[in-house]
Design a protein around this motif. Structure first.
Motif, mmCIF file in Angstrom:
data_model
loop_
_atom_site.group_PDB
_atom_site.id
_atom_site.type_symbol
_atom_site.label_atom_id
_atom_site.label_comp_id
_atom_site.label_asym_id
_atom_site.label_seq_id
_atom_site.Cartn_x
_atom_site.Cartn_y
_atom_site.Cartn_z
ATOM 1 N N ASP A 50 53.225 -88.435 63.693
ATOM 2 C CA ASP A 50 52.005 -88.306 62.886
ATOM 3 C C ASP A 50 51.628 -89.648 62.247
ATOM 4 O O ASP A 50 50.453 -90.029 62.216
ATOM 5 C CB ASP A 50 52.172 -87.242 61.806
ATOM 6 C CG ASP A 50 52.261 -85.829 62.364
ATOM 7 O OD1 ASP A 50 51.942 -85.620 63.566
ATOM 8 O OD2 ASP A 50 52.666 -84.926 61.607
ATOM 9 N N ILE A 51 52.636 -90.356 61.733
ATOM 10 C CA ILE A 51 52.396 -91.662 61.107
ATOM 11 C C ILE A 51 51.850 -92.643 62.144
ATOM 12 O O ILE A 51 50.851 -93.324 61.897
ATOM 13 C CB ILE A 51 53.702 -92.208 60.475
ATOM 14 C CG1 ILE A 51 54.079 -91.379 59.248
ATOM 15 C CG2 ILE A 51 53.565 -93.686 60.122
ATOM 16 C CD1 ILE A 51 55.497 -91.633 58.737
ATOM 17 N N LEU A 52 52.489 -92.714 63.302
ATOM 18 C CA LEU A 52 52.035 -93.638 64.343
ATOM 19 C C LEU A 52 50.632 -93.300 64.832
ATOM 20 O O LEU A 52 49.811 -94.198 65.045
ATOM 21 C CB LEU A 52 53.024 -93.657 65.512
ATOM 22 C CG LEU A 52 54.332 -94.391 65.253
ATOM 23 C CD1 LEU A 52 55.306 -94.179 66.412
ATOM 24 C CD2 LEU A 52 54.088 -95.880 65.020
ATOM 25 N N ALA A 53 50.346 -92.027 64.996
ATOM 26 C CA ALA A 53 49.000 -91.621 65.442
ATOM 27 C C ALA A 53 47.946 -92.026 64.410
ATOM 28 O O ALA A 53 46.880 -92.545 64.774
ATOM 29 C CB ALA A 53 48.959 -90.117 65.700
ATOM 30 N N ALA A 54 48.239 -91.795 63.145
ATOM 31 C CA ALA A 54 47.281 -92.148 62.085
ATOM 32 C C ALA A 54 47.093 -93.662 62.011
ATOM 33 O O ALA A 54 45.957 -94.152 61.867
ATOM 34 C CB ALA A 54 47.756 -91.599 60.746
ATOM 35 N N GLN A 57 45.027 -94.850 65.014
ATOM 36 C CA GLN A 57 43.619 -94.492 64.866
ATOM 37 C C GLN A 57 42.942 -95.362 63.813
ATOM 38 O O GLN A 57 41.813 -95.818 64.004
ATOM 39 C CB GLN A 57 43.466 -93.009 64.515
ATOM 40 C CG GLN A 57 42.025 -92.531 64.546
ATOM 41 C CD GLN A 57 41.408 -92.668 65.921
ATOM 42 O OE1 GLN A 57 41.925 -92.155 66.893
ATOM 43 N NE2 GLN A 57 40.287 -93.380 66.020
ATOM 44 N N SER A 58 43.633 -95.603 62.722
ATOM 45 C CA SER A 58 43.076 -96.438 61.662
ATOM 46 C C SER A 58 42.822 -97.860 62.167
ATOM 47 O O SER A 58 41.758 -98.438 61.921
ATOM 48 C CB SER A 58 44.027 -96.451 60.462
ATOM 49 O OG SER A 58 43.451 -97.145 59.386
ATOM 50 N N SER A 74 31.798 -97.345 60.234
ATOM 51 C CA SER A 74 32.389 -97.585 58.910
ATOM 52 C C SER A 74 32.798 -96.263 58.274
ATOM 53 O O SER A 74 33.806 -96.194 57.561
ATOM 54 C CB SER A 74 31.435 -98.359 58.003
ATOM 55 O OG SER A 74 30.256 -97.620 57.762
ATOM 56 N N GLY A 75 32.055 -95.201 58.569
ATOM 57 C CA GLY A 75 32.440 -93.870 58.087
ATOM 58 C C GLY A 75 33.780 -93.430 58.657
ATOM 59 O O GLY A 75 34.593 -92.805 57.960
ATOM 60 N N ASN A 76 34.043 -93.774 59.925
ATOM 61 C CA ASN A 76 35.338 -93.453 60.538
ATOM 62 C C ASN A 76 36.478 -94.188 59.836
ATOM 63 O O ASN A 76 37.555 -93.627 59.635
ATOM 64 C CB ASN A 76 35.337 -93.796 62.029
ATOM 65 C CG ASN A 76 34.502 -92.829 62.836
ATOM 66 O OD1 ASN A 76 34.262 -91.705 62.422
ATOM 67 N ND2 ASN A 76 34.039 -93.281 63.987
ATOM 68 N N VAL A 77 36.235 -95.450 59.468
ATOM 69 C CA VAL A 77 37.248 -96.200 58.727
ATOM 70 C C VAL A 77 37.513 -95.512 57.396
ATOM 71 O O VAL A 77 38.670 -95.294 57.002
ATOM 72 C CB VAL A 77 36.819 -97.670 58.503
ATOM 73 C CG1 VAL A 77 37.785 -98.382 57.561
ATOM 74 C CG2 VAL A 77 36.715 -98.415 59.831
ATOM 75 N N LEU A 78 36.455 -95.137 56.700
ATOM 76 C CA LEU A 78 36.596 -94.515 55.379
ATOM 77 C C LEU A 78 37.259 -93.136 55.443
ATOM 78 O O LEU A 78 37.996 -92.766 54.522
ATOM 79 C CB LEU A 78 35.232 -94.415 54.688
ATOM 80 C CG LEU A 78 34.630 -95.757 54.275
ATOM 81 C CD1 LEU A 78 33.192 -95.576 53.799
ATOM 82 C CD2 LEU A 78 35.490 -96.436 53.205
#
Length: 169
Positions: A50-54, A57-58, A74-78
């Protein structure tokens, strides 16, 4: 000398029953202990994934921005951010929107590697290597860039969110 020599039939059956009961208890305790160990390992591996996936993606969101869709990007980043990182990025959004539009900037990111340097149940630090192809008015044919990012993540309401991003090495 045979076991049970000098014991009556009833005593032998009681001794055998006691031995079987002890073996059953020992087997049950061992089974429960092994099940708890396996569950703990499964939980740790799931948290790691889960940590690696997040983090992946980030980093992908952070390195993939297009002036034509900057509000969405930018919304995806936020959406994947929290704390100071979220506040800083949100505070710069208006300025960045104008800058990427003016330069017609497009960055297409790709995560190459990610590895956890530390983690516990509520926080993690992940190093990510990402490439991106950046095009803009100054480099219309594009140029490749490699980023080494250190992402700090925290667990918020069941989701791993990025709380800090640093460019490293």
């Amino acid at each position: 000398m045979s076991v049970g020599h000098g014991m009556s039939g009833g005593q032998r059956r009681r001794a055998l029953s006691a031995g079987l009961a002890a073996a059953t208890v020992l087997t049950t305790v061992l089974t429960v202990w092994l099940s708890v160990q396996l569950y703990g390992q499964h939980e740790a591996e799931q948290r790691r994934q889960d940590i690696l996936a997040a983090a992946r993606q980030s980093a992908l969101n952070f390195t993939s921005l297009d002036y034509r869709h900057y509000d969405r990007d930018s919304g995806n980043v936020l959406k994947g951010a929290t704390g100071d990182f979220r506040d800083q990025f949100a505070g710069q959004t208006k300025e960045l929107t104008e800058l990427v539009a003016q330069n017609k900037s497009v960055s297409e990111g790709q995560v190459l590697e990610a590895g956890i340097t530390r983690s516990d149940e509520r926080s993690a630090r992940v190093l990510v290597v990402a490439d991106s192809k950046v095009t803009n008015t100054a480099v219309p044919k594009g140029e490749a860039r490699t980023y080494r990012l250190q992402l700090d993540l925290v667990l918020v309401d069941g989701r791993w969110l990025t709380s800090d991003v640093e460019f490293v090495g």
